[in-house]
Design a protein around this motif. Structure first.
Motif, PDB file in Angstrom:
ATOM      1  N   PHE A   1       0.818  -1.136   0.011  1.00 29.25           N
ATOM      2  CA  PHE A   1      -0.193  -0.075   0.013  1.00 29.25           C
ATOM      3  C   PHE A   1       0.946   1.339   0.027  1.00 29.25           C
ATOM      4  N   SER A   2       0.515   2.232  -0.652  1.00 28.19           N
ATOM      5  CA  SER A   2       1.247   3.513  -0.801  1.00 28.19           C
ATOM      6  C   SER A   2       0.180   4.856  -0.329  1.00 28.19           C
ATOM      7  N   VAL A   3       0.914   5.716  -0.043  1.00 27.15           N
ATOM      8  CA  VAL A   3       0.147   6.876   0.367  1.00 27.15           C
ATOM      9  C   VAL A   3       0.457   8.124  -0.395  1.00 27.15           C
TER      10      VAL A   3
ATOM     11  N   TRP B   1      -4.607  12.822   2.840  1.00 30.68           N
ATOM     12  CA  TRP B   1      -3.870  11.565   2.166  1.00 30.68           C
ATOM     13  C   TRP B   1      -4.941  10.706   1.641  1.00 30.68           C
TER      14      TRP B   1
ATOM     15  N   LEU C   1      -4.571   6.406   0.928  1.00 26.92           N
ATOM     16  CA  LEU C   1      -3.972   5.138   1.201  1.00 26.92           C
ATOM     17  C   LEU C   1      -4.559   4.323   0.165  1.00 26.92           C
TER      18      LEU C   1
ATOM     19  N   VAL D   1      -9.708   3.232   7.235  1.00 26.09           N
ATOM     20  CA  VAL D   1      -9.105   2.340   6.602  1.00 26.09           C
ATOM     21  C   VAL D   1      -9.948   1.128   6.278  1.00 26.09           C
TER      22      VAL D   1
ATOM     23  N   HIS E   1      -2.806  -0.872   8.290  1.00 28.19           N
ATOM     24  CA  HIS E   1      -2.056   0.297   7.520  1.00 28.19           C
ATOM     25  C   HIS E   1      -2.610   1.731   7.866  1.00 28.19           C
ATOM     26  N   SER E   2      -3.253   2.091   8.777  1.00 30.32           N
ATOM     27  CA  SER E   2      -3.578   3.273   9.232  1.00 30.32           C
ATOM     28  C   SER E   2      -2.304   4.150   9.776  1.00 30.32           C
TER      29      SER E   2
ATOM     30  N   LYS F   1       0.344   4.197   8.073  1.00 29.91           N
ATOM     31  CA  LYS F   1       1.036   4.917   6.849  1.00 29.91           C
ATOM     32  C   LYS F   1       0.343   6.196   6.666  1.00 29.91           C
ATOM     33  N   LEU F   2      -0.868   6.411   7.026  1.00 26.85           N
ATOM     34  CA  LEU F   2      -1.782   7.499   7.117  1.00 26.85           C
ATOM     35  C   LEU F   2      -1.180   8.652   8.016  1.00 26.85           C
TER      36      LEU F   2
END
Length: 372
Positions: free
Chosen positions: A3-5, A51, A53, A88, A95-96, A98-99
């Protein structure tokens, strides 16, 4: 799966609304997103509006917003940001971080904070350097019940939803009060009046200049900023502003708005702002008495303030003792820039957080919206 942000842009509004819908949170209209992006403080800092995700195939799997505000401390103008609407999807569970990392890595802001963390997200902020603050009140929300029958109805529907959710899945709005839209019938005590003049040359403008002159760190409450706030196109009911005055001098003001957390809850009269000059101890109690006296006739089941500073708790005095203490978890977290002076003088209200842009508006008809 990776995953990317990335920062959001105007093409992401549909995807962000879909994420909000997936968790039962209110969507914004396209005009509402444009209004939020026009925030003068956001434009001054060139910070992102939020942002997104994404999964490796480009599927939107999460979002967090970034609400930037202008602050004043003496002659200095600085900025802070509050994160809002952390979402999310199950696909990206875990993966929250990352945010939150994208939010917490911002530079040139005196503070990064949330005053509206829920019990599930509250522990996540600590992992990114945000600490529970203010120490005495980071877990305090205050509410005053003004309509016992409506509150009992809300409890009943919550129980029905818990045991038989199929009966509430239609999401039909319940417990709407027909008295909701009658602000002209306010019964106000001596010294308290409705505040309608937000011109750059007005009594309120003089009040704002007096607040800045006290030397405390304070969020921008200038007439121009309040006009921008009140221009939110997704408001169904215009917030009510009250002023406490002695003669022609305003000593304090309050901003309240009606919200409805979900279709089966009764409406709440939410205090977004409650601020007074240091030399006017009568302002906060008088404004609170006015709100308590009128909340039920405006259609609210409770009067509530969801973020309380130690200074405001002191100013409320016995009125705070009459309130029910809600919350109970650390919903307020802050990461300060260590080089910023004056942070110990900051006495925030819900105005400083995301409540003004995240509360679910009370549903109204087109005619009622036009009349508000």
């Amino acid at each position: 799966m990776s995953f990317s942000v990335r920062p959001i842009d105007s093409k992401d509004h549909g995807a962000v609304n879909a994420l909000h819908h997936s968790v039962g949170w209110p969507n914004r209209s396209e005009a509402g997103w444009v209004w939020l992006a026009s925030n003068p403080a956001l434009q001054e800092t060139n910070a992102p509006a939020g942002w997104l995700l994404e999964a490796e195939d480009g599927e939107p799997c999460g979002f967090t917003g970034n609400f930037v505000q202008r602050f004043h401390y003496g002659d200095r103008t600085i900025h802070g940001a509050t994160g809002f609407s952390i979402i999310v999807t199950p696909l990206a569970r875990g993966h929250s971080r990352k945010l939150l990392a994208a939010f917490a890595k911002q530079r040139n802001l005196f503070a990064l904070y949330t005053f509206n963390a829920n019990p599930a997200s509250s522990p996540l902020y600590r992992r990114h350097g945000l600490v529970a603050w203010p120490q005495e009140t980071h877990d305090v929300k205050l509410s005053w019940r003004v309509d016992a029958l409506a509150c009992a109805g809300g409890r009943l529907w919550r129980e029905i939803d818990r045991h038989a959710p199929r009966l509430t899945q239609a999401r039909h709005e319940r417990l709407l009060n027909p008295r909701l839209r009658d602000p002209d019938a306010l019964d106000l005590p001596t010294g308290v009046t409705a505040l309608t003049d937000l011109a750059d040359l007005s009594r309120y403008a003089d009040f704002w200049e007096a607040l800045k002159a006290e030397g405390r760190l304070i969020a921008d409450r200038s007439p121009a900023m309040l006009r921008w706030r009140l221009a939110d196109p997704d408001l169904t009911l215009r917030p009510l502003l009250l002023a406490f005055s002695r003669g022609e001098t305003i000593g304090g003001y309050a901003m309240v708005v009606m919200s409805k957390g979900n279709p089966i809850e009764p409406p709440m009269l939410e205090i977004l702002d409650l601020v007074a000059r240091e030399d006017e101890p009568r302002a906060v109690p008088a404004l609170m008495q006015a709100l308590l006296a009128n909340a039920r006739n405006l259609g609210a089941a409770k009067l509530r303030i969801q973020m309380v500073s130690p200074d405001l708790l002191r100013r409320l005095g016995p009125l705070a003792d009459m309130a029910r203490r809600e919350g109970g978890w650390g919903h307020c977290h802050v990461k300060f820039d260590p080089d910023t002076p004056g942070v110990d003088t900051w006495s925030p209200t819900p105005f400083d957080g995301d409540y003004g842009i995240c509360l679910r508006p009370v549903p109204v008809t087109g005619d009622e919206r036009r009349a508000a």
